[in-house]
Design a protein around this motif. Sequence first.
Motif, PDB file in Angstrom:
ATOM      1  N   SER A 277       0.903  -1.144  -0.476  1.00  0.00           N
ATOM      2  CA  SER A 277       0.022  -0.080   0.176  1.00  0.00           C
ATOM      3  C   SER A 277       0.706   1.054  -0.018  1.00  0.00           C
ATOM      4  CB  SER A 277      -1.204   0.051   1.183  1.00  0.00           C
ATOM      5  OG  SER A 277      -1.834  -1.459   1.342  1.00  0.00           O
ATOM      6  N   PHE A 278       1.903   1.286   0.877  1.00  0.00           N
ATOM      7  CA  PHE A 278       2.424   2.258   0.399  1.00  0.00           C
ATOM      8  C   PHE A 278       3.390   3.163  -0.588  1.00  0.00           C
ATOM      9  CE2 PHE A 278       7.312   3.925   2.451  1.00  0.00           C
ATOM     10  CZ  PHE A 278       6.656   5.211   2.273  1.00  0.00           C
ATOM     11  N   LEU A 279       3.722   1.749  -1.448  1.00  0.00           N
ATOM     12  CA  LEU A 279       4.566   1.894  -2.626  1.00  0.00           C
ATOM     13  C   LEU A 279       2.792   2.198  -3.751  1.00  0.00           C
ATOM     14  CD1 LEU A 279       7.515  -0.292  -3.304  1.00  0.00           C
ATOM     15  CD2 LEU A 279       7.010   1.237  -1.819  1.00  0.00           C
ATOM     16  N   ALA A 280       1.772   1.992  -3.488  1.00  0.00           N
ATOM     17  CA  ALA A 280       0.683   2.257  -4.379  1.00  0.00           C
ATOM     18  C   ALA A 280       0.333   4.048  -4.284  1.00  0.00           C
ATOM     19  CB  ALA A 280      -0.736   1.626  -3.989  1.00  0.00           C
ATOM     20  N   SER A 281       0.900   4.609  -3.052  1.00  0.00           N
ATOM     21  CA  SER A 281       0.631   5.511  -2.550  1.00  0.00           C
ATOM     22  C   SER A 281       0.675   6.789  -3.253  1.00  0.00           C
ATOM     23  CB  SER A 281       0.479   6.052  -0.588  1.00  0.00           C
ATOM     24  OG  SER A 281       2.546   5.805  -1.217  1.00  0.00           O
ATOM     25  N   PRO A 282       1.980   6.371  -4.206  1.00  0.00           N
ATOM     26  CA  PRO A 282       1.835   7.789  -5.235  1.00  0.00           C
ATOM     27  C   PRO A 282       0.502   8.589  -6.280  1.00  0.00           C
ATOM     28  CG  PRO A 282       3.961   6.711  -4.440  1.00  0.00           C
ATOM     29  CD  PRO A 282       3.046   6.204  -4.212  1.00  0.00           C
ATOM     30  N   ASP A 283       0.121   6.728  -6.453  1.00  0.00           N
ATOM     31  CA  ASP A 283      -0.890   6.480  -7.353  1.00  0.00           C
ATOM     32  C   ASP A 283      -2.023   7.507  -6.732  1.00  0.00           C
ATOM     33  OD1 ASP A 283       0.941   5.502  -8.268  1.00  0.00           O
ATOM     34  OD2 ASP A 283      -0.668   4.001  -9.164  1.00  0.00           O
ATOM     35  N   LEU A 284      -1.813   8.418  -5.683  1.00  0.00           N
ATOM     36  CA  LEU A 284      -2.941   8.983  -5.314  1.00  0.00           C
ATOM     37  C   LEU A 284      -2.399  10.577  -5.181  1.00  0.00           C
ATOM     38  CD1 LEU A 284      -3.753   7.001  -1.773  1.00  0.00           C
ATOM     39  CD2 LEU A 284      -5.525   7.295  -4.258  1.00  0.00           C
ATOM     40  N   MET A 285      -1.397  10.844  -5.231  1.00  0.00           N
ATOM     41  CA  MET A 285      -0.560  12.080  -5.287  1.00  0.00           C
ATOM     42  C   MET A 285      -0.879  12.549  -6.971  1.00  0.00           C
ATOM     43  SD  MET A 285       3.889  12.713  -4.650  1.00  0.00           S
ATOM     44  CE  MET A 285       4.359  13.821  -4.824  1.00  0.00           C
TER      45      MET A 285
ATOM     46  N   GLU B 160       1.663  -1.642 -20.004  1.00  0.00           N
ATOM     47  CA  GLU B 160       0.937  -3.113 -20.072  1.00  0.00           C
ATOM     48  C   GLU B 160       1.705  -3.560 -18.855  1.00  0.00           C
ATOM     49  OE1 GLU B 160       1.036  -5.387 -23.401  1.00  0.00           O
ATOM     50  OE2 GLU B 160       0.019  -3.137 -24.668  1.00  0.00           O
ATOM     51  N   SER B 161       0.858  -3.584 -17.933  1.00  0.00           N
ATOM     52  CA  SER B 161       1.111  -4.725 -16.559  1.00  0.00           C
ATOM     53  C   SER B 161       0.487  -5.570 -15.625  1.00  0.00           C
ATOM     54  CB  SER B 161       2.455  -3.229 -15.735  1.00  0.00           C
ATOM     55  OG  SER B 161       2.684  -3.977 -14.136  1.00  0.00           O
ATOM     56  N   ASP B 162       0.719  -5.878 -14.727  1.00  0.00           N
ATOM     57  CA  ASP B 162      -0.107  -6.740 -13.873  1.00  0.00           C
ATOM     58  C   ASP B 162      -0.110  -5.713 -12.524  1.00  0.00           C
ATOM     59  OD1 ASP B 162      -0.110  -9.228 -15.418  1.00  0.00           O
ATOM     60  OD2 ASP B 162       1.865  -9.485 -14.174  1.00  0.00           O
ATOM     61  N   SER B 163      -0.972  -5.758 -12.402  1.00  0.00           N
ATOM     62  CA  SER B 163      -1.361  -4.593 -10.929  1.00  0.00           C
ATOM     63  C   SER B 163      -2.274  -5.492  -9.721  1.00  0.00           C
ATOM     64  CB  SER B 163      -2.593  -3.763 -11.574  1.00  0.00           C
ATOM     65  OG  SER B 163      -4.203  -4.617 -11.969  1.00  0.00           O
TER      66      SER B 163
ATOM     67  N   SER C 294      -5.439  -0.547  -0.003  1.00  0.00           N
ATOM     68  CA  SER C 294      -5.583   1.183   0.614  1.00  0.00           C
ATOM     69  C   SER C 294      -4.652   1.592   0.932  1.00  0.00           C
ATOM     70  CB  SER C 294      -6.920   0.591   1.491  1.00  0.00           C
ATOM     71  OG  SER C 294      -6.447  -0.733   2.388  1.00  0.00           O
ATOM     72  N   TYR C 295      -4.970   2.952   0.911  1.00  0.00           N
ATOM     73  CA  TYR C 295      -3.726   3.723   2.093  1.00  0.00           C
ATOM     74  C   TYR C 295      -4.756   4.419   3.328  1.00  0.00           C
ATOM     75  CZ  TYR C 295      -0.716   7.687   2.061  1.00  0.00           C
ATOM     76  OH  TYR C 295       0.638   8.701   3.106  1.00  0.00           O
ATOM     77  N   TYR C 296      -3.569   4.411   4.122  1.00  0.00           N
ATOM     78  CA  TYR C 296      -4.393   5.236   5.336  1.00  0.00           C
ATOM     79  C   TYR C 296      -3.650   6.487   5.834  1.00  0.00           C
ATOM     80  CZ  TYR C 296      -4.380   6.089  10.209  1.00  0.00           C
ATOM     81  OH  TYR C 296      -4.817   6.448  11.998  1.00  0.00           O
TER      82      TYR C 296
ATOM     83  N   SER D 254      -6.888   1.389  -6.332  1.00  0.00           N
ATOM     84  CA  SER D 254      -6.944   0.260  -7.419  1.00  0.00           C
ATOM     85  C   SER D 254      -6.017   0.615  -8.479  1.00  0.00           C
ATOM     86  CB  SER D 254      -9.019   0.209  -7.668  1.00  0.00           C
ATOM     87  OG  SER D 254      -9.769   0.960  -6.139  1.00  0.00           O
ATOM     88  N   ASN D 255      -6.294  -1.287  -9.212  1.00  0.00           N
ATOM     89  CA  ASN D 255      -5.997  -1.340 -10.429  1.00  0.00           C
ATOM     90  C   ASN D 255      -4.112  -0.364 -10.240  1.00  0.00           C
ATOM     91  OD1 ASN D 255      -7.389  -2.467 -11.908  1.00  0.00           O
ATOM     92  ND2 ASN D 255      -8.607  -1.225 -11.763  1.00  0.00           N
TER      93      ASN D 255
END
Length: 514
Positions: free
Chosen positions: A254-262, A393-396, A400-402, A415-416
């Motif tokens: 989730s931490f590494l996904a957080s830049p997508d919220l940026m 094209e990449s797997d995803s 969720s990010y707190y 998501s994704n």
Amino acid sequence: MRKARVLIDRDFAIGHTDPRLFGAFIEHLGRCVYGGIYEPGHPTADEKGFRKDVLALVKELGPTLIRYPGGNFVSGYNWEDGVGPLAARPARLDLAWFSTEPNSFGTNEFMDWCRAADVAPMMAVNLGTRGGDAARSLVEYCNHPGGTAWSELRRKHGWDKPHDIKLWCLGNEMDGPWQMEHKSAAAYGAIASEAAKMMRWVDPTIELAACGSSGRNMPTFGQWEDTVLEHTFDHVDYVSLHTYLNNYRQDTASFLASPDLMDSFIEEVVALADAVAAKRRSNKRLMLSFDEWNVWYRTRRSRADRVKEGWPVAPPILEEIYTMEDALAFGGACISLLNHADRVKVACLAQLVNVIAPIMTETGGGAWRQTIFFPFAHMSRFGRGKVLRTQVESDSYDSSYYDPRGVQELTFPVSNVPYLKVAAVAGEGGGLSIFLLNRDLKRDMQVNVEARGFGRFAVSQAIELRHDDLHATNTKDTPERVKPAPLQEGTIEGGLLRAHLGPASWNVIHLSVH
């Protein structure tokens, strides 16, 4: 092994990176100034008290712009306290960080340091405890050639030529109740528009940034921007936004996904600014100033904790020790900034030295690079030019990010999330730089990159930053535990770049084009 594909076309561009995208931030907070950039008596200090070992690392890091003097500090700062003879400068209680500010370092010292570091200044004015009158006086002190009370005072203080500061912040995080004399959107919008008007009357050449929301999770987000920009739209060039990434829940994916919220935050602020323009039937487009961003969560402190320590000078606070994991999330934020170069024209890594910083020092001792130093240095070195759209094209995965920063705690679904996050920059010299973050924590990744419209190319440099221990850090005793290494597997085959990325890795590949 995972597989991914990236398509880049030379003609499909997002926009050019503004040189000020690669900025950083110095605040009178902890040891950022005193014991950080400024330490008279240090073995490496020059005649002005600037640490030359720190200056060398700053030049290696490559920031182009420095925001100063805050941050929360600026909302209670009297700029007049920091100019003139050192012996006559008053010490003040700083209510932002519950420290004593000696004012040994102020506006003129900052400008001298900027010249030594070869960076441009971004000056913030106090719109908390003060207002437009103090702001326009500071512009006159800094930018007017001479012949007036404030400009002649600068000359009397020993700086004959004007500083010619072009970029100014209209306060800091004025939506936050933690801010001294924080304001409603309407009250801030009114004072900011009047300050902007007077500052521009003194110097019509300056650019101005209004305070946007200090976080995406602020309860006033959206309404704040709409109201503030209704007041300031005609007077400003930028609206600001701030983000600090965290891993409070110890969930690395989730931490590494957080830049997508940026990414989402940037796009939402763009939409809010453009909606104000649409209501005015205006073709003016405000740009974004992302003038605080970083990873920060371990060293947050309540005001109650700060009060217990009394009022020390330059206490060692907010000295986050960054891990390899932090460097990966940080690298994702770098990619997010690059991929919005069309609207994010200013960005400032918060902060530069000791305080949530890429550079650490020991007072009286040495200086070293933290893990986050390297993605920023790579972005600044290879990220200047035309940012190209990338089709990935990449797997995803879903996550969720707190985010508890601000006055409410929220959990955002993400998501994704592609395991591969990418940015591509066509440099002014003709080369192509590709930034690749493999967010898969366990599996290698084979990436095929097709770059259309470039002709023949060759790998001129390939860099990998990774460590088997995601909690590895750099310290004064182990300053090179985490550092970049050559990316061994990057080849050109049949016009395709084939790169083998290790799990949980930050990678930069620079292609020379023929």
